[in-house]
Every structure is written in structure tokens, then in C-alpha cells.
Write a protein that holds these residues in place. Structure first.
Motif, PDB file in Angstrom:
ATOM      1  N   ILE A  45       0.835  -1.207   0.000  1.00  0.00           N
ATOM      2  CA  ILE A  45       0.000   0.000   0.000  1.00  0.00           C
ATOM      3  C   ILE A  45       0.867   1.254   0.000  1.00  0.00           C
ATOM      4  N   ALA A  46       1.929   1.247   0.807  1.00  0.00           N
ATOM      5  CA  ALA A  46       2.798   2.425   0.871  1.00  0.00           C
ATOM      6  C   ALA A  46       3.460   2.703  -0.474  1.00  0.00           C
ATOM      7  N   THR A  47       4.020   1.657  -1.106  1.00  0.00           N
ATOM      8  CA  THR A  47       4.739   1.865  -2.358  1.00  0.00           C
ATOM      9  C   THR A  47       3.817   2.314  -3.475  1.00  0.00           C
ATOM     10  N   TRP A  48       2.705   1.645  -3.627  1.00  0.00           N
ATOM     11  CA  TRP A  48       1.833   1.957  -4.762  1.00  0.00           C
ATOM     12  C   TRP A  48       1.007   3.220  -4.539  1.00  0.00           C
ATOM     13  N   SER A  49       0.735   3.569  -3.286  1.00  0.00           N
ATOM     14  CA  SER A  49       0.103   4.870  -3.024  1.00  0.00           C
ATOM     15  C   SER A  49       1.023   5.999  -3.460  1.00  0.00           C
ATOM     16  N   LEU A  50       2.317   5.814  -3.215  1.00  0.00           N
ATOM     17  CA  LEU A  50       3.288   6.807  -3.652  1.00  0.00           C
ATOM     18  C   LEU A  50       3.297   6.944  -5.168  1.00  0.00           C
ATOM     19  N   TYR A  62      -1.644  13.589   1.981  1.00  0.00           N
ATOM     20  CA  TYR A  62      -1.404  12.365   1.217  1.00  0.00           C
ATOM     21  C   TYR A  62      -0.006  11.820   1.537  1.00  0.00           C
ATOM     22  N   GLY A  63       1.001  12.683   1.502  1.00  0.00           N
ATOM     23  CA  GLY A  63       2.356  12.260   1.812  1.00  0.00           C
ATOM     24  C   GLY A  63       2.487  11.736   3.231  1.00  0.00           C
ATOM     25  N   GLY A  64       1.809  12.378   4.171  1.00  0.00           N
ATOM     26  CA  GLY A  64       1.821  11.898   5.552  1.00  0.00           C
ATOM     27  C   GLY A  64       1.243  10.504   5.676  1.00  0.00           C
ATOM     28  N   PHE A  65       0.181  10.233   4.920  1.00  0.00           N
ATOM     29  CA  PHE A  65      -0.435   8.901   4.890  1.00  0.00           C
ATOM     30  C   PHE A  65       0.566   7.854   4.425  1.00  0.00           C
ATOM     31  N   VAL A  66       1.312   8.162   3.382  1.00  0.00           N
ATOM     32  CA  VAL A  66       2.315   7.230   2.858  1.00  0.00           C
ATOM     33  C   VAL A  66       3.423   6.996   3.882  1.00  0.00           C
ATOM     34  N   ILE A  67       3.869   8.059   4.542  1.00  0.00           N
ATOM     35  CA  ILE A  67       4.924   7.929   5.550  1.00  0.00           C
ATOM     36  C   ILE A  67       4.492   7.010   6.688  1.00  0.00           C
ATOM     37  N   VAL A  68       3.277   7.197   7.179  1.00  0.00           N
ATOM     38  CA  VAL A  68       2.771   6.373   8.289  1.00  0.00           C
ATOM     39  C   VAL A  68       2.736   4.899   7.890  1.00  0.00           C
ATOM     40  N   LEU A  69       2.248   4.601   6.691  1.00  0.00           N
ATOM     41  CA  LEU A  69       2.182   3.210   6.238  1.00  0.00           C
ATOM     42  C   LEU A  69       3.567   2.602   6.085  1.00  0.00           C
ATOM     43  N   ALA A  70       4.482   3.361   5.504  1.00  0.00           N
ATOM     44  CA  ALA A  70       5.833   2.840   5.297  1.00  0.00           C
ATOM     45  C   ALA A  70       6.500   2.533   6.633  1.00  0.00           C
ATOM     46  N   LEU A  71       6.382   3.434   7.603  1.00  0.00           N
ATOM     47  CA  LEU A  71       6.992   3.195   8.904  1.00  0.00           C
ATOM     48  C   LEU A  71       6.307   2.044   9.633  1.00  0.00           C
ATOM     49  N   ALA A  72       4.987   1.920   9.493  1.00  0.00           N
ATOM     50  CA  ALA A  72       4.274   0.797  10.106  1.00  0.00           C
ATOM     51  C   ALA A  72       4.756  -0.527   9.533  1.00  0.00           C
ATOM     52  N   ILE A 116      11.820   2.455   5.277  1.00  0.00           N
ATOM     53  CA  ILE A 116      12.355   3.634   5.980  1.00  0.00           C
ATOM     54  C   ILE A 116      12.846   4.679   4.978  1.00  0.00           C
ATOM     55  N   VAL A 117      13.560   4.220   3.942  1.00  0.00           N
ATOM     56  CA  VAL A 117      14.057   5.140   2.916  1.00  0.00           C
ATOM     57  C   VAL A 117      12.896   5.808   2.190  1.00  0.00           C
ATOM     58  N   LEU A 118      11.864   5.034   1.900  1.00  0.00           N
ATOM     59  CA  LEU A 118      10.680   5.596   1.230  1.00  0.00           C
ATOM     60  C   LEU A 118      10.069   6.712   2.072  1.00  0.00           C
ATOM     61  N   ALA A 119       9.901   6.457   3.369  1.00  0.00           N
ATOM     62  CA  ALA A 119       9.316   7.468   4.258  1.00  0.00           C
ATOM     63  C   ALA A 119      10.182   8.721   4.293  1.00  0.00           C
ATOM     64  N   LEU A 120      11.503   8.537   4.334  1.00  0.00           N
ATOM     65  CA  LEU A 120      12.410   9.684   4.339  1.00  0.00           C
ATOM     66  C   LEU A 120      12.264  10.504   3.060  1.00  0.00           C
ATOM     67  N   GLY A 121      12.200   9.829   1.920  1.00  0.00           N
ATOM     68  CA  GLY A 121      12.073  10.534   0.649  1.00  0.00           C
ATOM     69  C   GLY A 121      10.787  11.332   0.550  1.00  0.00           C
ATOM     70  N   VAL A 122       9.685  10.741   1.010  1.00  0.00           N
ATOM     71  CA  VAL A 122       8.412  11.460   0.976  1.00  0.00           C
ATOM     72  C   VAL A 122       8.475  12.685   1.890  1.00  0.00           C
ATOM     73  N   ALA A 123       9.107  12.536   3.054  1.00  0.00           N
ATOM     74  CA  ALA A 123       9.239  13.680   3.965  1.00  0.00           C
ATOM     75  C   ALA A 123      10.018  14.819   3.311  1.00  0.00           C
ATOM     76  N   VAL A 124      11.090  14.486   2.593  1.00  0.00           N
ATOM     77  CA  VAL A 124      11.854  15.513   1.886  1.00  0.00           C
ATOM     78  C   VAL A 124      10.985  16.198   0.826  1.00  0.00           C
ATOM     79  N   SER A 125      10.187  15.416   0.106  1.00  0.00           N
ATOM     80  CA  SER A 125       9.298  15.982  -0.918  1.00  0.00           C
ATOM     81  C   SER A 125       8.285  16.939  -0.305  1.00  0.00           C
ATOM     82  N   LEU A 126       7.736  16.574   0.848  1.00  0.00           N
ATOM     83  CA  LEU A 126       6.742  17.434   1.499  1.00  0.00           C
ATOM     84  C   LEU A 126       7.368  18.744   1.962  1.00  0.00           C
TER      85      LEU A 126
END
Length: 414
Positions: free
Chosen positions: A237-242, A388-398, A298-308
Motif C-alpha cells: 500500500i505504501a509503495t503503490w500509493s506513492l 497524502y504524503g503523511g499517509f504514505v509515511i505512516v504506512l511505510a513506517l508501520a 524507511i528510505v521511502l518514508a524519508l524521501g516522501v518527507a523531503v518531498s513534502l
């Protein structure tokens, strides 16, 4: 070749077939092209908006009908290749894909665009389960199949978006040329697939009623491995939502928030995300799949945070950096998931289980993007992107935390 009868499906050995290595790469390239075709319309959406005057919300509707059609095909014919063969399903899917590309060329408004995306979604959904299974069936070693299954979507989406962006910006008649070139490639691949050896176990189709039962929508989980499969779901869900976020709202972010009216930049941003994912998957392909998923998330969540942060600061370089980092996490996480599934699933269940995997993936690909499109209309693009980005970060970290806890428990139990 395959001889199909109501009493059963019988594999035969007649006819010429290409060698297994060439067959493997032919199927892999087919997978890449199918995914490229799905991303190709994204850089064209601003062109269609200028021509036909529809909103960003309508863009997400056009995006969503593709995903809904794809899901319908996955749920109905996704497991059929286990019964009647990979090749008939794949060749039929490519015929549908050519029809959809012709519909794009002749479209003269939003209804025509929606019709083209619906047929394209049916084609992609029909092909996806069979392609993923055929890649595993034909793989020359245990790591090649999962690598292609994870890299082909990312490279395909990257090349489709960038290629279309270049043609929109630099070539004449981009709304025709993009699809005409794809038609030529798809026709060549369909011809090549005729010579690929059939790899399905070809379970019996006993009657018309049995065939109708097979076409009923269903989800299939690997026998005896449901818990590991369900643990993979948050990562999917995290990867494909992104991916859905960048393909549906990415062009609007580049144009509206960053004020860049250049279709190449839109294509490059999508390319940066998915090509980074392909490179990351290639680099970590020999590492333990669970470790790859944990670190990748973890890397995915970091990248989304940088984008936000880049959106808040209106920083284009930072936005591209975030896309590259998130893409690396995307590739690693998805590769880990596909390698885990490839080891769990018996050969005669691959078509149906991979179809279920991609049903979940494309639900994540489409539903958040549609909700995001509706939210843009009510709340604006920047707030929607941040949530939307926050949603992806939460899923990736979970996902990362879940796999870490499971790994520790398993080590204690051994």
C-alpha cells in the motif's frame, strides 16, 4: 502451443519455441512496455486540459477509471492463465492494449479519453498476473524473476512518462505520435510471444460452468502462507500509493506549486521516482528480502518527507531529491515483497496469487489518488499533497516496524 477444449486444457510440444533465456527477456520486456503504456498519458494530461478545458479533479477521474478497469480484469481473468496458459492471456491482453492506444489517438474529448483508459486498464489487468507468473516460470535463477517483476513496473512507468514528456515538448502531434510508437512496439511483442514456450501447469477446465466459476471475482492467498502474505500488505500500500500520487497529482504540483510549464520536467520527475526504484532494486537484489523491505520502507518514508518539505519551501531541487530517495525506497520495498512471494507461492498458484497481489497494489495505486483529487477541489493542492504524503509515511513506517518486530520474534524462537 496450447490446445484448449471444454474437457480440459492440454499442453502440446509442437511448433518452434525460442530458447528459455530469450523467452524470459521477451516476457520481461513485454511487462515493461505494458507499464510504460499506462504512464504515457500522464504528461499529456496538461495538453488535454488545455484542449478540452477540464479540471485537475477530472484528471484523477481519468486516472481512476484505468485502475478500476485494471482491478476488474485482475479479479476475473487474473488467475485464468493457471488454467488455459500464459500465452493466450498475454496475446489477448496485447490486442486489447492496441485497441486502447487507437482509442487514445481518435479521442476528441473527455468521454473518448475515459473509454481509452478503461480499455487500457482491462488490457493491463489481464496481462499483469500472467506476466508476473511467466517471469517466475522462466527465470534462469531464483533472483532473476523477482528482480524483473519489481524492476519492470518501475522502469516501465519511468520510461513511459519520460518518453511521452519528451515527445510532448519536442515532437509534432504528441497526442498521436506517443500512441503510434507504442502500437508498433506492442504489435512486435505480440508476434514474439507466439514463440515463447508455454509455462503454465494448465489445470483442467472441466466445463463451461467451471470456466464461468473461474471468471467470478476472487482473491487468492498462497496456501499455508497467509500470515507472511498479509504482513506484506502495508508495504504494498505504501509503495503503490506513492506511485499513484506522482502519476495523478505530480504534473499539477510541478505546474501549479512550482510554476513550471514544461512537459519534460513533468516526465523527468516521474522518471526520477521510478528509475531510482529500478536502480535500487538492482543493487539490493541479493540481500535478504525481509531486510530489504525494512530498510526500503524507511528510505521511502524519508524521501516522501523531503518531498513534502520541498513543497512547503517551493524548492524544485529538493522535490526532485525527495523523489529520488522515495523511489529508491519504492524499489527496495517492492523487490523484497516480490522475492518473498516468489518463494512462498507454488507454481500452480502463481497466476492467481500474483493477481491478488496486484489487486491490492492497484487499489493502493488508485483509491488514495482519487480521494486526493477530490480533496484538491475542496482544500487545495498543497494541503492535499501534505496529507497524502503523511499517509504514505505512516504506512511505510508501520510496515518497517512490523517486519522488524516479526524478525526479532523469530530469532528468539529459534
Amino acid at each position: 502451443m496450447v490446445n484448449t477444449q471444454l474437457g480440459g486444457v492440454i499442453p502440446t510440444r509442437t511448433g518452434r519455441h525460442m530458447n528459455p533465456a530469450l523467452a524470459f527477456w521477451t516476457v520481461g520486456i513485454t511487462y515493461l512496455v505494458v507499464m510504460a503504456s499506462s504512464a504515457a498519458p500522464s504528461p499529456l494530461y496538461p495538453v488535454y486540459q488545455q484542449q478540452w478545458g477540464f479540471s485537475a479533479t477530472m484528471v484523477t477521474v481519468v486516472f481512476a477509471v484505468y485502475a478500476v478497469a485494471l482491478l476488474l480484469a485482475l479479479l476475473t481473468v487474473g488467475s485464468l492463465s493457471d488454467h488455459i496458459g500464459r500465452k493466450p492471456i498475454l496475446i489477448g491482453a496485447l490486442v486489447l492494449l492496441v485497441i486502447s492506444l487507437v482509442l487514445f489517438i481518435v479521442a476528441d474529448g473527455v468521454p473518448g479519453l475515459i473509454a481509452a483508459r478503461v480499455v487500457q486498464g482491462l488490457a493491463a489487468g489481464t496481462a499483469t498476473g500472467a506476466l508476473s507468473a511467466a517471469v517466475i516460470d522462466l527465470q534462469p535463477n531464483s533472483s532473476a524473476g523477482p528482480l524483473v517483476n519489481s524492476v519492470a513496473p518501475s522502469v516501465g512507468l519511468a520510461s513511459g512518462a519520460l518518453g511521452a514528456g519528451l515527445l510532448v515538448q519536442l515532437a509534432p502531434a504528441p497526442t498521436v505520435l506517443v500512441y503510434a510508437l507504442l502500437i508498433g512496439v506492442v504489435v512486435l511483442l505480440a508476434a514474439a510471444l507466439v514463440f515463447v514456450p508455454e509455462t503454465s501447469a494448465l489445470r483442467t477446465v472441466e466445463s463451461r460452468r467451471h470456466l464461468a466459476t473461474l471468471l467470478l471475482p476472487r482473491a487468492s492467498f498462497p496456501t499455508g502462507a497467509r500470515v507472511p502474505f498479509l504482513m506484506i500488505v502495508p508495504a504494498l500500500i505504501a509503495t503503490w500509493s506513492l506511485g499513484g500520487f506522482h502519476l495523478s497529482l505530480g504534473p499539477s504540483i510541478v505546474g501549479s506549486i512550482f510554476g513550471i510549464d514544461n512537459h519534460i520536467v513533468c516526465g523527468l520527475e516521474i522518471f526520477a521516482l521510478f528509475f531510482s526504484g529500478a536502480l535500487a532494486a538492482a543493487c539490493v537484489r541479493t540481500l535478504p528480502p525481509r531486510a530489504v523491505m525494512i530498510v526500503g520502507a524507511i528510505v521511502l518514508a524519508l524521501g516522501v518527507a523531503v518531498s513534502l518539505v520541498s513543497i512547503s519551501l517551493v524548492s524544485v531541487p529538493m522535490y526532485f531529491l525527495g523523489s529520488v530517495i522515495a523511489g529508491a525506497g519504492w524499489g527496495g520495498t517492492f523487490l523484497g515483497a516480490m522475492r518473498t512471494l516468489g518463494a512462498l507461492v507454488p507454481a500452480d498458484e502463481r497466476g492467481s496469487v500474483f493477481a491478488t497481489t496486484f489487486v491490492l497494489s492497484y487499489l493502493a495505486f488508485s483509491v488514495p489518488a482519487v480521494i486526493g483529487g477530490l480533496a484538491v477541489h475542496s482544500f487545495g493542492l498543497e494541503p492535499t499533497a501534505l496529507v497524502y504524503g503523511g499517509f504514505v509515511i505512516v504506512l511505510a513506517l508501520a510496515s518497517s516496524i512490523g517486519f522488524t518486530v516479526a524478525s526479532r520474534r523469530e530469532r528468539r524462537g529459534t
